[in-house]
Design a protein around this motif. Structure first.
Motif, PDB file in Angstrom:
ATOM      1  N   PHE A   9      77.426  -0.124   4.005  1.00  0.00           N
ATOM      2  CA  PHE A   9      78.515   0.560   4.710  1.00  0.00           C
ATOM      3  C   PHE A   9      78.920  -0.286   5.902  1.00  0.00           C
ATOM      4  O   PHE A   9      78.068  -0.794   6.628  1.00  0.00           O
ATOM      5  CB  PHE A   9      78.050   1.937   5.214  1.00  0.00           C
ATOM      6  CG  PHE A   9      79.160   2.726   5.869  1.00  0.00           C
ATOM      7  CD1 PHE A   9      79.820   3.721   5.166  1.00  0.00           C
ATOM      8  CD2 PHE A   9      79.569   2.443   7.170  1.00  0.00           C
ATOM      9  CE1 PHE A   9      80.864   4.434   5.754  1.00  0.00           C
ATOM     10  CE2 PHE A   9      80.619   3.148   7.763  1.00  0.00           C
ATOM     11  CZ  PHE A   9      81.258   4.150   7.050  1.00  0.00           C
ATOM     12  N   SER A  10      80.231  -0.443   6.100  1.00  0.00           N
ATOM     13  CA  SER A  10      80.661  -1.014   7.376  1.00  0.00           C
ATOM     14  C   SER A  10      82.006  -0.447   7.792  1.00  0.00           C
ATOM     15  O   SER A  10      82.705   0.161   6.979  1.00  0.00           O
ATOM     16  CB  SER A  10      80.710  -2.542   7.339  1.00  0.00           C
ATOM     17  OG  SER A  10      80.675  -3.037   8.676  1.00  0.00           O
ATOM     18  N   GLY A  11      82.340  -0.608   9.048  1.00  0.00           N
ATOM     19  CA  GLY A  11      83.560  -0.015   9.583  1.00  0.00           C
ATOM     20  C   GLY A  11      84.315  -0.961  10.500  1.00  0.00           C
ATOM     21  O   GLY A  11      83.719  -1.837  11.124  1.00  0.00           O
ATOM     22  N   GLN A  13      87.520  -0.720  13.513  1.00  0.00           N
ATOM     23  CA  GLN A  13      88.380   0.181  14.281  1.00  0.00           C
ATOM     24  C   GLN A  13      89.850  -0.168  14.109  1.00  0.00           C
ATOM     25  O   GLN A  13      90.210  -1.335  14.184  1.00  0.00           O
ATOM     26  CB  GLN A  13      88.057   0.047  15.760  1.00  0.00           C
ATOM     27  CG  GLN A  13      86.824   0.782  16.168  1.00  0.00           C
ATOM     28  CD  GLN A  13      86.877   1.154  17.635  1.00  0.00           C
ATOM     29  OE1 GLN A  13      87.869   1.691  18.129  1.00  0.00           O
ATOM     30  NE2 GLN A  13      85.806   0.865  18.341  1.00  0.00           N
ATOM     31  N   VAL A  44      87.701   3.192  10.937  1.00  0.00           N
ATOM     32  CA  VAL A  44      87.102   4.251  11.763  1.00  0.00           C
ATOM     33  C   VAL A  44      88.082   4.795  12.805  1.00  0.00           C
ATOM     34  O   VAL A  44      88.021   4.479  13.987  1.00  0.00           O
ATOM     35  CB  VAL A  44      85.750   3.809  12.384  1.00  0.00           C
ATOM     36  CG1 VAL A  44      84.703   3.625  11.285  1.00  0.00           C
ATOM     37  CG2 VAL A  44      85.854   2.518  13.192  1.00  0.00           C
ATOM     38  N   HIS A  47      86.559   6.862  15.686  1.00  0.00           N
ATOM     39  CA  HIS A  47      86.067   6.016  16.778  1.00  0.00           C
ATOM     40  C   HIS A  47      87.213   5.517  17.660  1.00  0.00           C
ATOM     41  O   HIS A  47      87.073   5.398  18.868  1.00  0.00           O
ATOM     42  CB  HIS A  47      85.297   4.809  16.226  1.00  0.00           C
ATOM     43  CG  HIS A  47      83.882   5.104  15.880  1.00  0.00           C
ATOM     44  ND1 HIS A  47      83.428   5.190  14.582  1.00  0.00           N
ATOM     45  CD2 HIS A  47      82.797   5.337  16.656  1.00  0.00           C
ATOM     46  CE1 HIS A  47      82.131   5.457  14.587  1.00  0.00           C
ATOM     47  NE2 HIS A  47      81.720   5.563  15.822  1.00  0.00           N
ATOM     48  N   TYR A 130      79.816   7.749  20.964  1.00  0.00           N
ATOM     49  CA  TYR A 130      80.308   6.844  19.921  1.00  0.00           C
ATOM     50  C   TYR A 130      79.185   6.372  18.986  1.00  0.00           C
ATOM     51  O   TYR A 130      79.329   6.400  17.766  1.00  0.00           O
ATOM     52  CB  TYR A 130      80.989   5.677  20.648  1.00  0.00           C
ATOM     53  CG  TYR A 130      81.530   4.531  19.853  1.00  0.00           C
ATOM     54  CD1 TYR A 130      82.905   4.267  19.850  1.00  0.00           C
ATOM     55  CD2 TYR A 130      80.706   3.652  19.147  1.00  0.00           C
ATOM     56  CE1 TYR A 130      83.425   3.186  19.155  1.00  0.00           C
ATOM     57  CE2 TYR A 130      81.208   2.580  18.453  1.00  0.00           C
ATOM     58  CZ  TYR A 130      82.577   2.341  18.462  1.00  0.00           C
ATOM     59  OH  TYR A 130      83.081   1.279  17.776  1.00  0.00           O
ATOM     60  N   MET A 134      78.667   6.582  14.836  1.00  0.00           N
ATOM     61  CA  MET A 134      78.436   5.397  13.999  1.00  0.00           C
ATOM     62  C   MET A 134      77.194   5.596  13.123  1.00  0.00           C
ATOM     63  O   MET A 134      77.187   5.247  11.938  1.00  0.00           O
ATOM     64  CB  MET A 134      78.297   4.165  14.894  1.00  0.00           C
ATOM     65  CG  MET A 134      78.023   2.895  14.149  1.00  0.00           C
ATOM     66  SD  MET A 134      78.402   1.452  15.157  1.00  0.00           S
ATOM     67  CE  MET A 134      77.465   0.206  14.263  1.00  0.00           C
ATOM     68  N   ASP A 137      78.256   7.780  10.321  1.00  0.00           N
ATOM     69  CA  ASP A 137      79.028   7.034   9.308  1.00  0.00           C
ATOM     70  C   ASP A 137      78.090   6.465   8.246  1.00  0.00           C
ATOM     71  O   ASP A 137      78.329   6.563   7.049  1.00  0.00           O
ATOM     72  CB  ASP A 137      79.748   5.830   9.937  1.00  0.00           C
ATOM     73  CG  ASP A 137      80.821   6.218  10.928  1.00  0.00           C
ATOM     74  OD1 ASP A 137      81.270   7.366  10.898  1.00  0.00           O
ATOM     75  OD2 ASP A 137      81.200   5.340  11.745  1.00  0.00           O
ATOM     76  N   ILE A 138      77.055   5.831   8.751  1.00  0.00           N
ATOM     77  CA  ILE A 138      76.147   5.092   7.874  1.00  0.00           C
ATOM     78  C   ILE A 138      75.250   6.053   7.085  1.00  0.00           C
ATOM     79  O   ILE A 138      75.112   5.955   5.867  1.00  0.00           O
ATOM     80  CB  ILE A 138      75.282   4.140   8.731  1.00  0.00           C
ATOM     81  CG1 ILE A 138      76.172   3.141   9.475  1.00  0.00           C
ATOM     82  CG2 ILE A 138      74.216   3.440   7.885  1.00  0.00           C
ATOM     83  CD1 ILE A 138      75.485   2.425  10.626  1.00  0.00           C
ATOM     84  N   VAL A 148      77.142  -6.352  10.200  1.00  0.00           N
ATOM     85  CA  VAL A 148      77.763  -6.228  11.527  1.00  0.00           C
ATOM     86  C   VAL A 148      77.609  -7.523  12.304  1.00  0.00           C
ATOM     87  O   VAL A 148      76.753  -8.352  11.995  1.00  0.00           O
ATOM     88  CB  VAL A 148      77.106  -5.132  12.404  1.00  0.00           C
ATOM     89  CG1 VAL A 148      77.584  -3.754  12.015  1.00  0.00           C
ATOM     90  CG2 VAL A 148      75.606  -5.240  12.398  1.00  0.00           C
ATOM     91  N   HIS A 155      73.660  -0.810  18.415  1.00  0.00           N
ATOM     92  CA  HIS A 155      74.056   0.452  17.787  1.00  0.00           C
ATOM     93  C   HIS A 155      73.284   0.705  16.490  1.00  0.00           C
ATOM     94  O   HIS A 155      72.977   1.849  16.160  1.00  0.00           O
ATOM     95  CB  HIS A 155      75.564   0.459  17.493  1.00  0.00           C
ATOM     96  CG  HIS A 155      76.410   0.615  18.719  1.00  0.00           C
ATOM     97  ND1 HIS A 155      77.740   0.305  18.747  1.00  0.00           N
ATOM     98  CD2 HIS A 155      76.096   1.057  19.959  1.00  0.00           C
ATOM     99  CE1 HIS A 155      78.215   0.559  19.959  1.00  0.00           C
ATOM    100  NE2 HIS A 155      77.237   0.997  20.711  1.00  0.00           N
TER     101      HIS A 155
HETATM  102  N1  TRP Z   1      81.303   0.104  16.091  1.00  0.00           N
HETATM  103  C1  TRP Z   1      81.788  -0.836  15.121  1.00  0.00           C
HETATM  104  C2  TRP Z   1      82.590  -1.928  15.836  1.00  0.00           C
HETATM  105  O1  TRP Z   1      83.140  -1.685  16.885  1.00  0.00           O
HETATM  106  C3  TRP Z   1      82.673  -0.171  14.086  1.00  0.00           C
HETATM  107  C4  TRP Z   1      81.895   0.820  13.287  1.00  0.00           C
HETATM  108  C5  TRP Z   1      82.018   2.175  13.320  1.00  0.00           C
HETATM  109  C6  TRP Z   1      80.886   0.512  12.341  1.00  0.00           C
HETATM  110  N2  TRP Z   1      81.165   2.738  12.442  1.00  0.00           N
HETATM  111  C7  TRP Z   1      80.449   1.768  11.816  1.00  0.00           C
HETATM  112  C8  TRP Z   1      80.333  -0.698  11.867  1.00  0.00           C
HETATM  113  C9  TRP Z   1      79.444   1.832  10.867  1.00  0.00           C
HETATM  114  C10 TRP Z   1      79.315  -0.598  10.923  1.00  0.00           C
HETATM  115  C11 TRP Z   1      78.882   0.638  10.423  1.00  0.00           C
HETATM  116  O2  TRP Z   1      82.689  -3.010  15.313  1.00  0.00           O
END
Ligand code: TRP
Length: 336
Positions: A9-11, A13, A44, A47, A130, A134, A137-138, A148, A155
């Protein structure tokens, strides 16, 4: 430990433009994971509103990040791509994690300290929690691997702490231990105007960054204008320690051409920046041109993009819902 399926999983913004930094430092590396892992990539938006976003701009930025991922090679047939707010499990699990995480843990988060600056009391409560979102999310997907950048490692450690405390508070073995996926020579792309600052979508100078929406001419122009110094290039990267701008351009060249930075140095040893920048501009246009063109094309097909995100959200929800139900049972929420 229960055997958890390897799930990534990744995100990203949706605040401001996607840059060359997002591409080389993150998205590019995700593409290769699609064949070896089950992959979930999330825009995200929950976020993003931890600092105020203009609503229309947020909608556009959400589509833009999705378009950028797809144009870079994330394939909606292989990966789940969606925006976070469409799957309610994220916000719901984040609440539960707000009750698991400790104030002391969040007080240590360096990203909060940096973003809140001197006026902590005026930062949103959302910015403070925040990292709990996160973690949600995961863990809403029981994901095991998270690609990441170095700035997000703290985080991820918090995510592990939350998972562990949840498991031990409730005497279960439910959430997996999340592993960061750090890529070999993960490229940290710096500003084209200041080699000591990260390339950032919030830098006031447009010339400091390459956006994934820039066309070929603009990409070439920004590279030609990039700050350098007047010394010729040395034989190895070690000799560039005090020449941040030169080092950054060499690293960008190496990443775009999939070579070691030392090899790039050796190739240009003794030459000045005129030759090097001409080649770098050409290489950048060659690699990024097709991506930025595809991205613009996708941005003009909003219905198609929105369809991908909707379908992605449905698939994400199918994975997260049963996990959230189990969490409700574990915590003691009545579901008659
Ligand atoms: N906080 C991460 C960033 O600023 C973005 C993010 C949100 C994220 N949720 C996540 C990355 C879950 C990995 C997994 O880059």
């Amino acid at each position: 430990m229960t055997a958890f399926k390897q799930r990534v999983f990744s995100g990203v913004q949706p605040s401001g433009n996607l840059t060359l930094g997002n591409y080389l430092g993150a998205i590019r590396n995700w593409v290769s994971l699609q064949d070896s892992h089950e992959t979930i990539f999330c825009v995200v938006d929950l976020h993003a509103i931890t600092t105020w976003q203009e609503p229309d701009t947020l909608r556009d930025a959400t589509r833009e990040v999705a378009a950028g991922m797809i144009a870079s090679g994330i394939d909606p047939k292989k990966s789940i791509i969606f925006n976070q707010s469409q799957v309610s499990a994220h916000a719901e699990l984040a609440w539960i994690f707000n009750c698991v995480a400790r104030m002391g843990w969040l007080n240590r988060m360096t990203q909060f300290k940096e973003k809140a600056g001197k006026h902590k009391e005026r930062a949103s409560v959302g910015l403070y929690v925040y990292p709990d979102l996160m973690a949600a999310d995961i863990l809403a997907y029981q994901a095991t691997h998270v690609p990441v950048g170095a700035d997000q490692k703290q985080h991820l450690e918090l995510t592990r702490d939350i998972a562990q405390k949840f498991n031990s508070d409730y005497g279960v073995d439910f959430f997996p231990e999340v592993e960061p996926l750090i890529f070999g020579e993960a490229t940290r792309v710096m500003s084209l105007r200041d080699g000591t600052a990260k390339m950032s979508k919030s830098d006031p100078s447009e010339n400091s960054r390459i956006n994934l929406t820039d066309d070929r001419d603009l990409i070439a122009k920004k590279i030609r204008k990039a700050r350098t110094d007047s010394e010729p290039l040395p034989a190895s990267l070690d000799d560039l320690e005090d020449r941040a701008e030169a080092k950054n351009l060499i690293n960008i060249f190496a990443a775009l051409s999939d070579q070691k930075a030392d090899k790039v140095c050796a190739e240009y040893e003794g030459k000045g920046f005129a030759d090097f920048k001409r080649d770098l501009a050409e290489l950048s246009v060659e690699v990024l041109g097709p991506i930025t063109e595809e991205m613009s094309r996708l941005m003009s097909e909003k219905t198609y993009l929105d369809g991908i995100l909707r379908e992605g959200a449905e698939n994400a929800d199918k994975l997260a819902s049963p996990i959230l139900k189990q969490v409700h049972d574990i915590v003691g929420f009545l579901r008659p």
